[in-house]
Scaffold this motif. Structure first.
Motif, PDB file in Angstrom:
ATOM      1  N   LEU A 197      55.520  54.599 -23.315  1.00  0.00           N
ATOM      2  CA  LEU A 197      56.688  55.113 -22.580  1.00  0.00           C
ATOM      3  C   LEU A 197      57.156  56.417 -23.232  1.00  0.00           C
ATOM      4  CD1 LEU A 197      58.694  51.785 -22.120  1.00  0.00           C
ATOM      5  CD2 LEU A 197      57.389  52.991 -20.375  1.00  0.00           C
ATOM      6  N   PRO A 198      57.945  57.239 -22.526  1.00  0.00           N
ATOM      7  CA  PRO A 198      58.446  58.482 -23.146  1.00  0.00           C
ATOM      8  C   PRO A 198      59.158  58.199 -24.469  1.00  0.00           C
ATOM      9  CG  PRO A 198      58.990  58.422 -20.808  1.00  0.00           C
ATOM     10  CD  PRO A 198      58.414  57.079 -21.131  1.00  0.00           C
ATOM     11  N   SER A 199      58.979  59.090 -25.439  1.00  0.00           N
ATOM     12  CA  SER A 199      59.564  58.855 -26.764  1.00  0.00           C
ATOM     13  C   SER A 199      61.085  59.018 -26.751  1.00  0.00           C
ATOM     14  CB  SER A 199      58.949  59.791 -27.798  1.00  0.00           C
ATOM     15  OG  SER A 199      59.151  61.131 -27.401  1.00  0.00           O
ATOM     16  N   SER A 200      61.587  59.810 -25.799  1.00  0.00           N
ATOM     17  CA  SER A 200      63.043  59.932 -25.659  1.00  0.00           C
ATOM     18  C   SER A 200      63.379  59.921 -24.168  1.00  0.00           C
ATOM     19  CB  SER A 200      63.545  61.222 -26.313  1.00  0.00           C
ATOM     20  OG  SER A 200      62.947  62.341 -25.683  1.00  0.00           O
ATOM     21  N   LEU A 201      64.644  59.665 -23.891  1.00  0.00           N
ATOM     22  CA  LEU A 201      65.083  59.566 -22.503  1.00  0.00           C
ATOM     23  C   LEU A 201      65.355  60.962 -21.954  1.00  0.00           C
ATOM     24  CD1 LEU A 201      65.496  57.091 -20.739  1.00  0.00           C
ATOM     25  CD2 LEU A 201      67.893  57.045 -21.407  1.00  0.00           C
ATOM     26  N   GLN A 202      64.680  61.328 -20.867  1.00  0.00           N
ATOM     27  CA  GLN A 202      64.911  62.621 -20.219  1.00  0.00           C
ATOM     28  C   GLN A 202      65.539  62.445 -18.844  1.00  0.00           C
ATOM     29  OE1 GLN A 202      64.443  65.340 -21.953  1.00  0.00           O
ATOM     30  NE2 GLN A 202      63.503  64.200 -23.635  1.00  0.00           N
ATOM     31  N   GLU A 203      65.201  61.335 -18.193  1.00  0.00           N
ATOM     32  CA  GLU A 203      65.780  61.003 -16.894  1.00  0.00           C
ATOM     33  C   GLU A 203      65.684  59.493 -16.692  1.00  0.00           C
ATOM     34  OE1 GLU A 203      63.484  62.937 -13.811  1.00  0.00           O
ATOM     35  OE2 GLU A 203      62.030  61.295 -13.796  1.00  0.00           O
ATOM     36  N   ILE A 204      66.488  58.972 -15.769  1.00  0.00           N
ATOM     37  CA  ILE A 204      66.403  57.562 -15.411  1.00  0.00           C
ATOM     38  C   ILE A 204      65.662  57.477 -14.088  1.00  0.00           C
ATOM     39  CG2 ILE A 204      67.732  55.502 -14.791  1.00  0.00           C
ATOM     40  CD1 ILE A 204      69.989  56.796 -16.607  1.00  0.00           C
ATOM     41  N   ASP A 205      64.447  56.979 -14.142  1.00  0.00           N
ATOM     42  CA  ASP A 205      63.627  56.820 -12.943  1.00  0.00           C
ATOM     43  C   ASP A 205      63.842  55.391 -12.438  1.00  0.00           C
ATOM     44  OD1 ASP A 205      61.746  56.540 -11.003  1.00  0.00           O
ATOM     45  OD2 ASP A 205      60.003  56.926 -12.284  1.00  0.00           O
ATOM     46  N   LEU A 206      64.684  55.231 -11.438  1.00  0.00           N
ATOM     47  CA  LEU A 206      65.059  53.902 -10.977  1.00  0.00           C
ATOM     48  C   LEU A 206      63.872  53.136 -10.380  1.00  0.00           C
ATOM     49  CD1 LEU A 206      67.725  52.397 -11.215  1.00  0.00           C
ATOM     50  CD2 LEU A 206      68.191  52.946  -8.839  1.00  0.00           C
ATOM     51  N   GLU A 207      62.842  53.864  -9.958  1.00  0.00           N
ATOM     52  CA  GLU A 207      61.653  53.179  -9.421  1.00  0.00           C
ATOM     53  C   GLU A 207      60.921  52.384 -10.510  1.00  0.00           C
ATOM     54  OE1 GLU A 207      59.281  55.326  -6.386  1.00  0.00           O
ATOM     55  OE2 GLU A 207      60.884  56.824  -6.497  1.00  0.00           O
ATOM     56  N   TYR A 208      61.043  52.821 -11.757  1.00  0.00           N
ATOM     57  CA  TYR A 208      60.477  52.038 -12.873  1.00  0.00           C
ATOM     58  C   TYR A 208      61.152  50.665 -12.945  1.00  0.00           C
ATOM     59  CZ  TYR A 208      59.531  50.542 -17.682  1.00  0.00           C
ATOM     60  OH  TYR A 208      59.163  49.812 -18.791  1.00  0.00           O
ATOM     61  N   GLU A 210      62.783  49.198 -10.528  1.00  0.00           N
ATOM     62  CA  GLU A 210      62.445  48.449  -9.308  1.00  0.00           C
ATOM     63  C   GLU A 210      61.074  47.791  -9.460  1.00  0.00           C
ATOM     64  OE1 GLU A 210      63.069  49.116  -4.622  1.00  0.00           O
ATOM     65  OE2 GLU A 210      61.941  50.719  -5.616  1.00  0.00           O
ATOM     66  N   GLU A 211      60.150  48.507 -10.069  1.00  0.00           N
ATOM     67  CA  GLU A 211      58.819  47.938 -10.323  1.00  0.00           C
ATOM     68  C   GLU A 211      58.937  46.707 -11.227  1.00  0.00           C
ATOM     69  OE1 GLU A 211      54.601  49.322 -12.363  1.00  0.00           O
ATOM     70  OE2 GLU A 211      55.893  50.907 -11.557  1.00  0.00           O
ATOM     71  N   ALA A 212      59.809  46.796 -12.233  1.00  0.00           N
ATOM     72  CA  ALA A 212      60.027  45.651 -13.143  1.00  0.00           C
ATOM     73  C   ALA A 212      60.641  44.464 -12.401  1.00  0.00           C
ATOM     74  CB  ALA A 212      60.926  46.082 -14.300  1.00  0.00           C
ATOM     75  N   ALA A 213      61.598  44.747 -11.502  1.00  0.00           N
ATOM     76  CA  ALA A 213      62.236  43.681 -10.720  1.00  0.00           C
ATOM     77  C   ALA A 213      61.216  42.990  -9.820  1.00  0.00           C
ATOM     78  CB  ALA A 213      63.381  44.253  -9.898  1.00  0.00           C
ATOM     79  N   ASN A 214      60.364  43.778  -9.173  1.00  0.00           N
ATOM     80  CA  ASN A 214      59.335  43.203  -8.295  1.00  0.00           C
ATOM     81  C   ASN A 214      58.316  42.390  -9.088  1.00  0.00           C
ATOM     82  OD1 ASN A 214      60.441  44.241  -5.941  1.00  0.00           O
ATOM     83  ND2 ASN A 214      59.305  46.163  -6.079  1.00  0.00           N
ATOM     84  N   LEU A 215      57.965  42.892 -10.260  1.00  0.00           N
ATOM     85  CA  LEU A 215      57.016  42.182 -11.122  1.00  0.00           C
ATOM     86  C   LEU A 215      57.582  40.812 -11.525  1.00  0.00           C
ATOM     87  CD1 LEU A 215      55.007  43.781 -13.997  1.00  0.00           C
ATOM     88  CD2 LEU A 215      56.313  41.719 -14.464  1.00  0.00           C
ATOM     89  N   LEU A 216      58.865  40.805 -11.884  1.00  0.00           N
ATOM     90  CA  LEU A 216      59.507  39.550 -12.291  1.00  0.00           C
ATOM     91  C   LEU A 216      59.551  38.568 -11.113  1.00  0.00           C
ATOM     92  CD1 LEU A 216      60.987  37.997 -14.549  1.00  0.00           C
ATOM     93  CD2 LEU A 216      63.101  39.126 -13.848  1.00  0.00           C
ATOM     94  N   LEU A 217      59.953  39.057  -9.954  1.00  0.00           N
ATOM     95  CA  LEU A 217      60.058  38.183  -8.778  1.00  0.00           C
ATOM     96  C   LEU A 217      58.695  37.667  -8.310  1.00  0.00           C
ATOM     97  CD1 LEU A 217      62.844  39.905  -6.666  1.00  0.00           C
ATOM     98  CD2 LEU A 217      62.860  37.533  -7.460  1.00  0.00           C
ATOM     99  N   ALA A 218      57.632  38.400  -8.612  1.00  0.00           N
ATOM    100  CA  ALA A 218      56.290  37.988  -8.193  1.00  0.00           C
ATOM    101  C   ALA A 218      55.713  36.892  -9.098  1.00  0.00           C
ATOM    102  CB  ALA A 218      55.360  39.196  -8.190  1.00  0.00           C
ATOM    103  N   LEU A 246      69.116  48.572  -5.648  1.00  0.00           N
ATOM    104  CA  LEU A 246      67.962  47.668  -5.533  1.00  0.00           C
ATOM    105  C   LEU A 246      68.367  46.352  -4.876  1.00  0.00           C
ATOM    106  CD1 LEU A 246      66.209  48.197  -9.008  1.00  0.00           C
ATOM    107  CD2 LEU A 246      66.060  49.584  -6.932  1.00  0.00           C
ATOM    108  N   LYS A 247      67.741  46.038  -3.750  1.00  0.00           N
ATOM    109  CA  LYS A 247      68.098  44.818  -3.002  1.00  0.00           C
ATOM    110  C   LYS A 247      67.696  43.548  -3.763  1.00  0.00           C
ATOM    111  CE  LYS A 247      63.791  44.729  -0.263  1.00  0.00           C
ATOM    112  NZ  LYS A 247      63.080  45.708  -1.094  1.00  0.00           N
ATOM    113  N   GLN A 248      66.802  43.696  -4.764  1.00  0.00           N
ATOM    114  CA  GLN A 248      66.338  42.535  -5.533  1.00  0.00           C
ATOM    115  C   GLN A 248      67.419  41.986  -6.473  1.00  0.00           C
ATOM    116  OE1 GLN A 248      64.970  45.537  -5.359  1.00  0.00           O
ATOM    117  NE2 GLN A 248      62.739  45.483  -5.186  1.00  0.00           N
ATOM    118  N   VAL A 249      68.455  42.788  -6.743  1.00  0.00           N
ATOM    119  CA  VAL A 249      69.448  42.424  -7.766  1.00  0.00           C
ATOM    120  C   VAL A 249      70.596  41.640  -7.130  1.00  0.00           C
ATOM    121  CG1 VAL A 249      71.053  43.316  -9.489  1.00  0.00           C
ATOM    122  CG2 VAL A 249      68.810  44.398  -9.201  1.00  0.00           C
ATOM    123  N   ALA A 250      70.744  40.386  -7.561  1.00  0.00           N
ATOM    124  CA  ALA A 250      71.763  39.495  -6.991  1.00  0.00           C
ATOM    125  C   ALA A 250      72.982  39.320  -7.900  1.00  0.00           C
ATOM    126  CB  ALA A 250      71.149  38.124  -6.701  1.00  0.00           C
TER     127      ALA A 250
END
Length: 418
Positions: A197-208, A210-218, A246-250
């Motif tokens: 992963l990037p060594s420092s935070l430059q931006e928040i990519d919300l799709e990352y 979302e990918e984690a949320a989908n992975l967990l739900l799968a 993100l619609k996955q977040v309840a």
């Protein structure tokens, strides 16, 4: 014969320990000391002075400490008042498969010095665990997602939770593991300064995220249709953004976070939210050498900053804001109040706040010692987190019960409604 007992001698880190001493002289003055060495060899110590009762016994659920690192009746005071020998230390469990070993020592009379070479009258070693038999840890390296998934024993399905920490980066697992003991499938998610992963935070990519949320739900052991998020500090800013988009977040728990985007832009598909500026000249230096960032951020209410405020009214799930009123890093109570006002102005009532007077920024699971200040990779100085030890300990104990209740209510009931 003196006897010092601590029961249970092996327990979860969020379980209380009952400490008793017998065989003392009536009204005898004693010192109880606790010490712990973390995985890097750093030492943490605490002490308190007590007086035995008329029959020469001492029970920490009833006896008040009259001095030392705390005063009054605090059955777990020796644990939450542990202080680092080295300035600005933060006690973090790195390997959840091994316990912290806490040594309790009993000394005759009042011992003012922090380190005692005399032999103790009695000793007891206590194990504090962040995991339990049957908890499975699965290293996650799928797609872009990096982290560790903790699964309770059994077939499930279990309510799924993503656990996010803040600006320290890396992978922090102890809270996720402890939540798994309580029946949740928890993904401790890294988002920078870990593996590839990037060594420092430059931006928040919300799709990352979302990918984690989908992975967990799968995952076959994770129940549908929604997940929870528990987040702190910078992670809570991301957690709130996940709740909004993100619609996955309840269900979302934001511990001492903001209601707007700061420092780095947030990207989600075609959307870019620019950050509110920060003002280095507003940093305040503490006598300890640490720096307070409480007034460092621009105000979300300023007209120029409105476009950076998160659209919390879009959140479909429930949101719990947990704030320490003595937070020296964020003006977190004000941010939570602004978010709740924004919800109400849109006719929504899916948010609530728990505010704790005297609590600092790093609200952890129960009985963890207060970290008042510690280094951060983004700054040259240690960051001041704030908090009064006793008030902070009370906040940690109460909020943990509320966290477990909230996640069970909103994730398990979600399933029942379908």
């Amino acid at each position: 014969m003196f006897q010092l007992t601590a029961t249970p001698a092996s327990a979860l880190a969020d379980e209380p320990v009952h400490i008793r001493v017998t065989g003392l002289s009536p009204l005898q003055l004693v010192t109880l000391m606790a010490s712990l060495k973390d995985e890097k060899g750093n030492v943490y110590r605490s002490k308190a002075f007590y007086k035995a009762n008329e029959v020469g016994e001492l029970d920490l659920t009833q006896a008040p400490a009259f001095g030392g690192d705390y005063v009054g009746v605090h059955p777990m005071g020796l644990f939450w008042s542990l202080k680092p020998q080295k300035a600005f230390g933060r006690l973090l469990k790195r390997d959840v498969n091994s316990p912290f070993w806490v040594t309790l020592n009993l000394y005759d009379s009042v011992c003012m010095q922090d380190f005692i070479t005399d032999e103790p009258m009695a000793s007891q070693v206590v194990q504090r665990w962040f995991s339990a038999p049957g908890i499975q840890r699965v290293q996650i390296r799928e797609g872009r997602v990096r982290g560790a998934l903790f699964l309770p024993p059994g077939e499930g399905p279990f309510p799924g939770v993503i656990d996010l920490f803040g600006g320290r980066g890396g992978l922090v697992e102890f809270r996720a593991s402890l939540l798994a003991v309580h029946g949740f499938a928890v993904l401790a998610l890294a988002y920078f300064a870990y593996e590839d992963l990037p060594s420092s935070l430059q931006e928040i990519d919300l799709e990352y995220f979302e990918e984690a949320a989908n992975l967990l739900l799968a995952h076959p052991k994770v129940q549908m249709p929604g997940i929870g998020v528990i987040s702190v500090s910078k992670g809570a800013e991301i957690g709130l953004a996940m709740a909004c988009f993100l619609k996955q977040v309840a269900a979302t728990i934001c511990i001492n976070g903001t209601n707007a985007i700061y420092e780095f832009p947030l990207r989600y598909k075609d959307l870019v939210i620019t950050p509110i500026p920060t003002f280095i000249e507003r940093m305040q230096f503490h006598v300890s050498g640490a720096v307070s960032l409480r007034h460092y951020k621009g105000d979300p209410r300023d007209e120029l900053n409105q476009q950076s405020v998160l659209p919390i009214e879009k959140a479909q799930g429930s949101i719990l804001f947990i704030v320490g009123e003595n937070d020296e890093c964020f003006n977190s109570k004000e941010y939570a109040e602004q978010a709740l006002r924004q919800l109400r102005s849109h006719g929504r009532n899916n948010g609530r706040m728990l505010a704790y007077p005297g609590a600092g920024h790093l609200i952890e699971p129960p009985y963890a010692p207060l970290c008042y200040a510690s280094p951060n990779q983004s700054f040259s100085w240690p960051l001041l987190w704030g908090g009064d030890p006793a008030a902070h300990a009370a906040a940690q104990e109460h909020s943990w019960g509320e966290i477990l209740k909230f996640l069970r209510q909103h994730l398990i009931q979600t399933r029942k409604k379908l």
